[in-house]
Design an enzyme around this catalytic site. Structure first.
Site, short mmCIF file in Angstrom:
data_model
loop_
_atom_site.label_atom_id
_atom_site.label_comp_id
_atom_site.label_asym_id
_atom_site.label_seq_id
_atom_site.Cartn_x
_atom_site.Cartn_y
_atom_site.Cartn_z
N ASP A 138 0.86 -1.19 0.00
CA ASP A 138 0.00 0.00 0.00
C ASP A 138 0.89 1.24 0.00
O ASP A 138 2.12 1.12 -0.08
CB ASP A 138 -0.91 -0.01 1.24
N ASP B 162 1.36 4.82 2.34
CA ASP B 162 0.94 5.41 3.62
C ASP B 162 1.37 6.88 3.70
O ASP B 162 2.50 7.22 3.35
CB ASP B 162 1.61 4.66 4.78
N ASP C 1 -3.30 4.28 2.89
CA ASP C 1 -3.63 4.61 4.28
C ASP C 1 -3.28 6.08 4.53
O ASP C 1 -2.17 6.52 4.22
CB ASP C 1 -2.81 3.75 5.26
P1 ATP Z 1 4.18 -2.48 3.02
O1 ATP Z 1 5.13 -2.13 1.95
O2 ATP Z 1 3.81 -3.93 3.02
O3 ATP Z 1 2.99 -1.59 3.05
P2 ATP Z 1 4.78 -1.18 5.49
O4 ATP Z 1 5.94 -1.24 6.39
O5 ATP Z 1 4.46 0.14 4.88
O6 ATP Z 1 4.99 -2.28 4.38
P3 ATP Z 1 2.11 -1.10 6.64
O7 ATP Z 1 1.22 -2.24 7.02
O8 ATP Z 1 1.62 -0.21 5.58
O9 ATP Z 1 3.53 -1.75 6.30
O10 ATP Z 1 2.36 -0.29 7.97
C1 ATP Z 1 3.22 0.83 8.04
C2 ATP Z 1 3.48 1.16 9.47
O11 ATP Z 1 2.33 1.71 10.07
C3 ATP Z 1 3.85 -0.07 10.29
O12 ATP Z 1 5.18 0.02 10.67
C4 ATP Z 1 2.98 -0.06 11.51
O13 ATP Z 1 3.76 0.06 12.66
C5 ATP Z 1 2.10 1.15 11.34
N1 ATP Z 1 0.70 0.72 11.43
C6 ATP Z 1 0.02 0.05 10.49
N2 ATP Z 1 -1.24 -0.17 10.88
C7 ATP Z 1 -1.37 0.39 12.10
C8 ATP Z 1 -2.42 0.52 13.04
N3 ATP Z 1 -3.63 0.02 12.81
N4 ATP Z 1 -2.15 1.18 14.18
C9 ATP Z 1 -0.95 1.69 14.43
N5 ATP Z 1 0.08 1.61 13.58
C10 ATP Z 1 -0.11 0.97 12.43
MN MN Z 2 2.67 0.40 3.79
MN MN Z 3 -0.41 0.72 5.60
#
Ligand code: ATP
Ligand code: MN
Ligand code: MN
Length: 374
Positions: A204, A206, A300
């Site tokens: 995703d 963020d 997100d």
């Molecule tokens: P990817 O490339 O798979 O998206 P990512 O490290 O960006 O990898 P995400 O699941 O998007 O993974 O999450 C990003 C960060 O946001 C994570 O490190 C996590 O700690 C934080 N995070 C995600 N969801 C929540 C939540 N519901 N509440 C608090 N923090 C969150």
């Molecule tokens: Mn992510």
């Molecule tokens: Mn995310």
């Protein structure tokens, strides 16, 4: 004595937040094996076991050299009995029997396929699996009533499981920036998550949004979402309002690891040709009805008050294990509580306006985002 077998590592600290963990490292074969076992444990809701495998993998990711023999691992932290056994097997035979069995197991494959649907967690997937549902198409034929998120998840299944590329993340960023500036001039937007750590692809995209005048950010999310919806950029969204109770002593202490910011879990409709105003991402999506010129992307959005921005930035940059290790370090080594909102030294709120200050409060060397890929 074989030359070159001794790792030049003298000692490796045991918390991932004390180490530099780059995206590219020297032990991918080993960490891939351990990640499968971690994933399997998480899908079986065995969190403790999952964390143990993740910690072992993270340790290997931080090593400056390729591990060639088990004797090089002597004295290193984070390697439990089970992880060590798997590592030795891979070093000696090239594969681990347990990893092979796991990847080929019907249950693991089905759980991965079902939790790969947006809106489906391990509990739901497990219930469906035990009813004989192994794939999204089994699910569609089952006649189960799905919620709105799951319906979107099934509808865009293939695309949402296609990695999001950096150019796509940049294009999404431009759209979000336009939305944010249209509804609140002066608001600031930062790319967080995996892309901030330097990843070239993600599941995703963020973003963290704030405004330098504390209070101006309140109620921002519904406005941003309305703007995006009116422009036809959203295929799905679920917005949650903030739920923090702030006092004079600072933000409320966290009741759990879940944070309380205003946030939006969404699916964007991103044009992949030049007709839209977005950047060309050069990708054609194949659907049942033939190719089309847009794709679905998970996005997100999080809004934080300015005073909590550094904590939100640190908390949402990841990786998930790095965050977990930071909180574990804070509690066990410093008797402090860290969340995405604040840092508390017992009752005392510690202010910070940058990530560097938070690391300093915690008595840790600053680790830049690109080295938080634990
Ligand atoms: P990817 O490339 O798979 O998206 P990512 O490290 O960006 O990898 P995400 O699941 O998007 O993974 O999450 C990003 C960060 O946001 C994570 O490190 C996590 O700690 C934080 N995070 C995600 N969801 C929540 C939540 N519901 N509440 C608090 N923090 C969150
Ligand atoms: Mn992510
Ligand atoms: Mn995310």
């Amino acid at each position: 004595e074989k030359p070159g077998l001794e790792l030049t590592v003298v000692s490796v600290p045991s918390y991932a937040c004390q180490r530099h963990t780059p995206l590219l490292h020297h032990n991918t074969i080993l960490t891939d094996a351990l990640s499968i076992l971690a994933e399997n444990a998480e899908l079986s809701e065995n969190e403790g076991r999952g964390v143990a495998f993740r910690r072992a993998a993270a340790l290997l990711k931080s090593l400056p050299q390729e591990v060639r023999g088990a004797e090089q691992l002597r004295g290193l932290p984070c390697l439990g009995e089970h992880s060590l056994r798997v590592i030795k097997e891979v070093l000696e035979d090239g594969v681990s029997h347990e990893v092979e069995t796991t990847t080929h197991s019907e249950q693991f494959k089905a759980m991965k396929a079902l939790t790969g649907i947006f809106g489906v967690g391990a509990k739901t997937a497990d219930r469906w699996f035990r009813e004989g549902i192994h794939t999204p198409s089994n699910l569609q034929r089952s006649g189960h009533t799905l919620n709105r998120a799951q319906r979107a998840g099934v509808c865009y299944y293939d695309e949402l499981n296609l990695p999001v590329t950096k150019p796509e993340a940049v294009a999404i960023g431009q759209i979000v920036e336009r939305a944010v500036h249209a509804v609140l001039p002066g608001a600031e937007m930062t790319l967080i998550g995996g892309f901030r750590r330097g990843k070239q692809t993600g599941h995703d995209v963020d973003f963290l949004i704030t405004h330098p005048d504390e209070g101006r950010e309140e109620g921002l999310m519904p406005k941003v979402v309305s703007w995006l919806e009116a422009q036809g950029f959203l295929l799905y969204q679920k917005t949650t309002g903030n739920s923090y109770l702030e006092s004079k002593e600072g933000p409320a202490r966290p009741a759990s690891n879940m944070d309380r910011f205003e946030r939006c879990f969404s699916i964007f409709r991103l044009s992949t040709d030049n007709e839209g105003r977005e950047i060309q991402t050069g990708r054609e999506i194949q659907t049942g009805e033939g190719p089309r010129s847009w794709r679905a992307v998970r996005v997100d959005l999080v809004v934080s008050p300015y005073s909590q921005f550094a904590f939100a930035l640190l908390g949402w940059t990841g990786s998930k294990l790095f965050e977990r290790e930071l909180r574990r370090w804070a509690i066990h080594e410093k008797a402090m509580t860290l969340s995405s909102h604040a840092l508390y030294d017992r009752k005392r709120y510690l202010r910070a306006s940058s990530e560097e200050e938070i690391f300093a409060h915690l008595g840790l060397e600053y680790i830049p985002p690109c080295d938080r890929n634990a």
